[in-house]
Structures are given as structure tokens and as C-alpha cells.
Design a protein around this motif. Structure first.
Motif, mmCIF file in Angstrom:
data_model
loop_
_atom_site.group_PDB
_atom_site.id
_atom_site.type_symbol
_atom_site.label_atom_id
_atom_site.label_comp_id
_atom_site.label_asym_id
_atom_site.label_seq_id
_atom_site.Cartn_x
_atom_site.Cartn_y
_atom_site.Cartn_z
ATOM 1 N N ARG A 175 33.628 -48.967 20.345
ATOM 2 C CA ARG A 175 33.783 -49.881 21.484
ATOM 3 C C ARG A 175 35.061 -49.592 22.258
ATOM 4 O O ARG A 175 35.135 -49.811 23.479
ATOM 5 N N ASN A 224 39.761 -49.585 28.557
ATOM 6 C CA ASN A 224 38.776 -50.612 28.191
ATOM 7 C C ASN A 224 37.852 -50.965 29.356
ATOM 8 O O ASN A 224 37.315 -52.063 29.444
ATOM 9 N N CYS A 283 34.419 -50.716 31.451
ATOM 10 C CA CYS A 283 32.999 -50.420 31.216
ATOM 11 C C CYS A 283 32.614 -49.166 31.982
ATOM 12 O O CYS A 283 32.749 -49.118 33.211
ATOM 13 N N VAL A 302 35.076 -53.702 28.698
ATOM 14 C CA VAL A 302 34.145 -53.452 27.605
ATOM 15 C C VAL A 302 34.197 -54.621 26.623
ATOM 16 O O VAL A 302 35.269 -55.061 26.224
ATOM 17 N N LEU A 362 28.694 -52.806 22.579
ATOM 18 C CA LEU A 362 28.113 -51.471 22.629
ATOM 19 C C LEU A 362 26.680 -51.588 23.126
ATOM 20 O O LEU A 362 25.949 -52.499 22.740
ATOM 21 N N PRO A 398 30.085 -47.765 24.981
ATOM 22 C CA PRO A 398 30.888 -48.938 25.334
ATOM 23 C C PRO A 398 30.339 -49.597 26.598
ATOM 24 O O PRO A 398 29.979 -48.907 27.557
#
Length: 280
Positions: free
Chosen positions: A91, A97, A99, A107, A110, A131
Motif C-alpha cells: 500500500r 502516498n 493514488c 492511497v 489496495l 495502491p
């Protein structure tokens, strides 16, 4: 649409680690007996993904085990159980972080690129776990392409940072409205363009980007007014173009890059149309 480094964990090793954590002895044995099948299917996945034809990997019904038990390993063991450290590592694979499928939200989970309900044997296969933010994961759900042109962007295997796919349109009237769409860059394969349009549609990115662009304009209106007052039309245009170039360096297909590029090219906006932006 951001590329992410593909995880290199072995499919069989991960599957066995998850299956081994099953308490029921008979179920554990039945799951572990599936390891050769899982490894074969994972190898097929990798082969087709490298060739860009994952659409050709058809779903199969597992033999001698309930498909729900295979797919259940994801939630029961990888997300909530003893293999959660791997879940967290996967992840956290996206830079900042962010998406990788929308390039905007954080994110939070998953996503199974090939849906686990149709491919239960790949439910804990790292190369199939991307992710994702909650919204993209929900919008995609059990989506599976029927042909290559319908395949969504795969962050582990696609890299579209070499060409500008996203464009914005500015309409100045009683307010300033923005809309986003996928363009057809010269030299880019039509299949890639069709895939980008399908990705854009399935994940409802036009709406997402439009909402964020509206907020951006409201927040930046005082800056536009100040720049116009001190430097005039061309000064504002230059500032907008600089902003577009700056955003493009981070992500060529970001909505911010497309927005500021379109603003800088709008004579109506630069000549005072920015005054039509709504006030907070």
C-alpha cells in the motif's frame, strides 16, 4: 495516472505464507495444495502483463477448493491477519502516498487489477495488488476489460509520462467553467488513447478534476487579480504558463498542469475573465 515500481515478491511464497495462517487443518491443506496452480496463474499474469495483453488472461474456476476461500485470504490474512506487514508495504509503494490511478487522492487501500472475485487465485499476488484511494477502488470494483482498448491504466506496467494526454477547456461566461478530457497526441498509439479514455470514464476523473479545478480557481482569484493589476494581460499569461510548466514537471498529466496551460492560452480569461470566478 502515475507509474509505480512493481513489487518483486514471489507469488508462491506469499500465497503459502497466507495459506499457512489458516487455522482449520483441512482448509489449510486444501489451500496449500493450490500453490502450484497459483504459481502457474501468476506466471501467466506476468507473461501477459509484460506483453501488454492481460485481457487475454481469462478467468478460471479453481478445482478442489472453494473460490471464496482463495479470495478470502486477502481480507482474512493479508489485510487483517498475520501478513498485514506485506499489505502495508504494498500500500505504501506509491510515491508521496498519491493514488496512481487518479493522481489526486491519498492511497487508502489496495486494488485488485484483475478482480479477486473473478481471479481468486490472484487475490494475494503482489503484482495484481495496486495502491489505490477508496474512490478509485470503488469505481473500478469488478471491472474487467473485454478487449485491449478497454484495459485501464496499470501502474506497474504502464508509463504514460512521456506524452501529454490530459487537456482542459476554459469557458468564460457568467462564471468560469472548466472541463477535462483525453486528447490524441501525435505519435501515440490509438490503443493507448482509447485505454486512457476508458480509464478516464470508468474512474470518473472528469468530475474529480473539475471539482478540484473549481476550488483552485476560487482560491487563486486574488492572485490573478493582483498579477493583472501590476503586470497586465501578458504578465498574467506568463505567470499562468510558468505555473503550468512547474506542475508539468511533477506530473505531465496532472489536472493542474492541464488547467494552467488552458488558462494561459485563454485570451478571454487573461484579459479579465478571471473576474467571473465565483467568490468564496
Amino acid at each position: 495516472m502515475l507509474a509505480v515500481d512493481r513489487p518483486n515478491e514471489d507469488a508462491g511464497t506469499v500465497f503459502a505464507a497466507c495459506a499457512t495462517r489458516t487455522r482449520d487443518v483441512n482448509l489449510r491443506a486444501a489451500l496449500l495444495a493450490q500453490r502450484p496452480y497459483v504459481e502457474a496463474r501468476a506466471a501467466l499474469y506476468l507473461e501477459h502483463a509484460d506483453l501488454g495483453v492481460l485481457v487475454d488472461v481469462a478467468p478460471e474456476e479453481p478445482v478442489d477448493v472453494d473460490p471464496a476461500e482463495l479470495s478470502g485470504l486477502y481480507s482474512r490474512v493479508l489485510v487483517k491477519g498475520g501478513e498485514r506487514p506485506l499489505y502495508l508495504r504494498l500500500r505504501g509503494g506509491s510515491r508521496f502516498n498519491r493514488c496512481p490511478t487518479c493522481g489526486q487522492r491519498d492511497v487508502k487501500t489496495l486494488d485488485h487489477y484483475l478482480p479477486k472475485d473473478q481471479y481468486p487465485e490472484l487475490s494475494v499476488f503482489p503484482a495484481n495488488l495496486v495502491p489505490s484511494c477508496f474512490e478509485c477502488n470503488h469505481a473500478k470494483l469488478t471491472y474487467r476489460a473485454e478487449q485491449r482498448a478497454e484495459e485501464l491504466f496499470h501502474p506497474y506496467y504502464d508509463d504514460w509520462s512521456g506524452f501529454r494526454l490530459l487537456r482542459a477547456k476554459i469557458d468564460v461566461g457568467e462564471s468560469v467553467a472548466t472541463s477535462f478530457s483525453i486528447r490524441s497526441p501525435f505519435g501515440v498509439e490509438i490503443e493507448t488513447i482509447e485505454r486512457a479514455r476508458q480509464h478516464f470514464k470508468q474512474l470518473e476523473l472528469a468530475s474529480l478534476y473539475g471539482q478540484h479545478a473549481a476550488i483552485e480557481l476560487v482560491e487563486r482569484k486574488p492572485i490573478f487579480q493582483s498579477t493583472f493589476a501590476s503586470d497586465g494581460i501578458e504578465g498574467l499569461r506568463e505567470e499562468l504558463a510558468f505555473e503550468a510548466r512547474s506542475r508539468r514537471r511533477a506530473n505531465i498529466n496532472s489536472w493542474q498542469s492541464a488547467l494552467y496551460r488552458a488558462l494561459s492560452r485563454s485570451d478571454e480569461f487573461c484579459a479579465g475573465g478571471f473576474e467571473q470566478i465565483e467568490d468564496p
